[in-house]
Design an enzyme around this catalytic site. Structure first.
Site, mmCIF file in Angstrom:
data_model
loop_
_atom_site.group_PDB
_atom_site.id
_atom_site.type_symbol
_atom_site.label_atom_id
_atom_site.label_comp_id
_atom_site.label_asym_id
_atom_site.label_seq_id
_atom_site.Cartn_x
_atom_site.Cartn_y
_atom_site.Cartn_z
ATOM 1 N N ASP A 23 10.978 -4.977 9.973
ATOM 2 C CA ASP A 23 11.761 -3.759 9.719
ATOM 3 C C ASP A 23 11.064 -2.800 8.743
ATOM 4 O OD1 ASP A 23 12.617 -5.763 7.650
ATOM 5 O OD2 ASP A 23 13.774 -4.039 6.964
ATOM 6 N N ARG A 65 4.382 -19.320 7.740
ATOM 7 C CA ARG A 65 3.835 -18.183 8.491
ATOM 8 C C ARG A 65 2.630 -18.587 9.342
ATOM 9 N NH1 ARG A 65 4.377 -13.505 4.581
ATOM 10 N NH2 ARG A 65 2.181 -13.092 4.953
ATOM 11 N N GLY A 85 0.847 -1.200 0.000
ATOM 12 C CA GLY A 85 0.000 0.000 0.000
ATOM 13 C C GLY A 85 0.875 1.239 0.000
ATOM 14 N N ASP A 101 11.458 -13.708 9.341
ATOM 15 C CA ASP A 101 12.769 -13.568 8.695
ATOM 16 C C ASP A 101 13.901 -13.329 9.703
ATOM 17 O OD1 ASP A 101 11.231 -13.682 6.408
ATOM 18 O OD2 ASP A 101 11.260 -11.517 6.074
ATOM 19 N N ARG A 111 16.549 -40.064 -3.088
ATOM 20 C CA ARG A 111 16.423 -38.818 -3.861
ATOM 21 C C ARG A 111 17.157 -37.652 -3.191
ATOM 22 N NH1 ARG A 111 9.965 -39.453 -4.964
ATOM 23 N NH2 ARG A 111 10.161 -40.412 -7.009
#
Ligand code: F6P
Length: 357
Positions: A110, A282, A83, A135, A170
């Protein structure tokens, strides 16, 4: 009669587990200890712009007195991470006064804290910040709300993916979030037992990854491998196939899979699968550690408000909550992984490939 003081609270930027726990702590401490009225501002600065607030009542959320705020993920107030705030800065800054707030607590990372700091100066607000982000890139604090839960979510995913990778011999590539910082990949990678960890702060080379995987196979008879890659990981200049291609549109995990496949064609076929964990990181209920940090930060922020302080962020230092000037935090954020940190050294010492030395 003395007028009851009015404290606003908002959540800003990407959501993370533990935001509701902060809201709960602020609400309980401000109302029970200081008899302040607490109002929530929905959708961060958008709520201020639209002059919207919701009353928050202590333990008034459930008929039986159960308080779901402690353990619900997300944020009951809603949030935004985009925004054009700057275009409406005067209007948003004035929203604080029109809503008759005596102080505001903002929970953000931040980016959003930097916007709130500008608004604070513009509108002459009494403002206290609480750091949150999966983060973990907010400077001058050892802990932030949300990071621990996200690390645990990734480690859980690594555990699950390890079994299926091993069953099929794998290479499993797990792409994690973190924007320009590698804290999530590094901490989850070490805790989850990854063989390769790729982070934005340390460039990697496909040749070295390939050699590391071959060594695991031939010398240690390991038939599968786990690669944890941060979404912002960077290929070393000299091994970049397309010099401009710093951030491939297919995603970092898929890019590395394609590169390894191409490189390994000369020798033997390597079966690779990619899992992009995305917004699962999240979500979820906050871990005990995040609940503790959120509760301590919420309590300390309210004490600072009542003491008349402003322009500070609560930070975690040596097991205590300490206020630091928000301006100093923003000058050093976003903070990256230090390539010579003890965690990077630990990863290397454990035989994990973590980029070019
Ligand atoms: O900053 C938190 C974060 O989850 C980053 O790790 C990620 O790059 C970004 O937000 C994703 O943002 P969005 O929710 O807008 O997709």
């Amino acid at each position: 009669m003395k007028k009851q003081k009015r404290l606003g609270i908002l959540t800003s930027g990407g959501d993370c587990p533990g935001l509701n726990t902060v809201i709960r702590a602020v609400l309980n401490h401000a109302t029970v200890t200081y008899d302040w009225q607490v109002v929530g501002i929905p959708y961060a600065t958008q709520g201020l712009q639209e002059r919207k607030s919701v009353s928050l009542n202590y333990h008034g959320l459930d008929l039986h007195g159960i308080d779901p705020l402690m353990c619900f993920g997300g944020t009951i107030l809603g949030t935004i991470n985009k925004g054009d705030t700057i275009a409406h800065i005067d209007e948003i800054a004035a929203g604080y006064h029109d809503l008759e707030l005596d102080a505001l607590i903002g929970i953000g990372g931040d980016g959003s804290l930097s916007i709130l700091h500008q608004l604070q100066n513009q509108g002459n607000w009494q403002f206290i910040a609480i750091p949150k982000t999966i983060d973990n890139d907010v400077a001058l604090t050892e802990k932030v709300v949300g990071f621990d839960t996200a690390v645990n979510t990734i480690v859980d995913a690594i555990n699950r993916l390890t079994f299926t990778a091993a069953s099929h011999d794998r290479v499993m590539i797990i792409e994690v979030m973190g924007r320009s910082a590698g804290h999530l990949a590094l901490e989850a990678g070490i805790s989850g037992g990854a063989d390769v960890i790729l982070i934005p702060e340390i460039p990697y080379s496909i040749q070295q990854i390939y050699r590391h995987l071959s060594e695991l196979r031939t010398r240690y008879l390991r038939k599968f491998a786990i690669i944890v890659v941060a979404e912002g990981a960077k290929l070393a200049e000299d091994s970049r196939k397309y010099p401009q291609c710093e951030k491939p549109s297919c995603g970092m995990g898929q890019y590395i899979a394609d590169e390894i496949k191409e490189y390994s064609n000369q020798e033997q076929e390597t079966e690779i699968r990619v899992s992009v964990l995305g917004h699962i990181q999240r979500g979820g209920i906050p871990s005990a550690s995040d609940r503790l940090i959120a509760s301590a930060f919420g309590k300390a922020a309210v004490d600072l408000v009542v003491a008349g302080e402003s322009g500070l962020m609560v930070s975690w230092q040596n097991g205590r909550v300490v206020p630091v000037p928000l301006e100093a935090v923003l000058a050093k954020s976003p903070c990256s992984v230090e390539p010579s940190s003890f965690l990077v050294e630990t990863a290397r010492a454990l035989g994990i490939y973590i980029g070019k030395q």
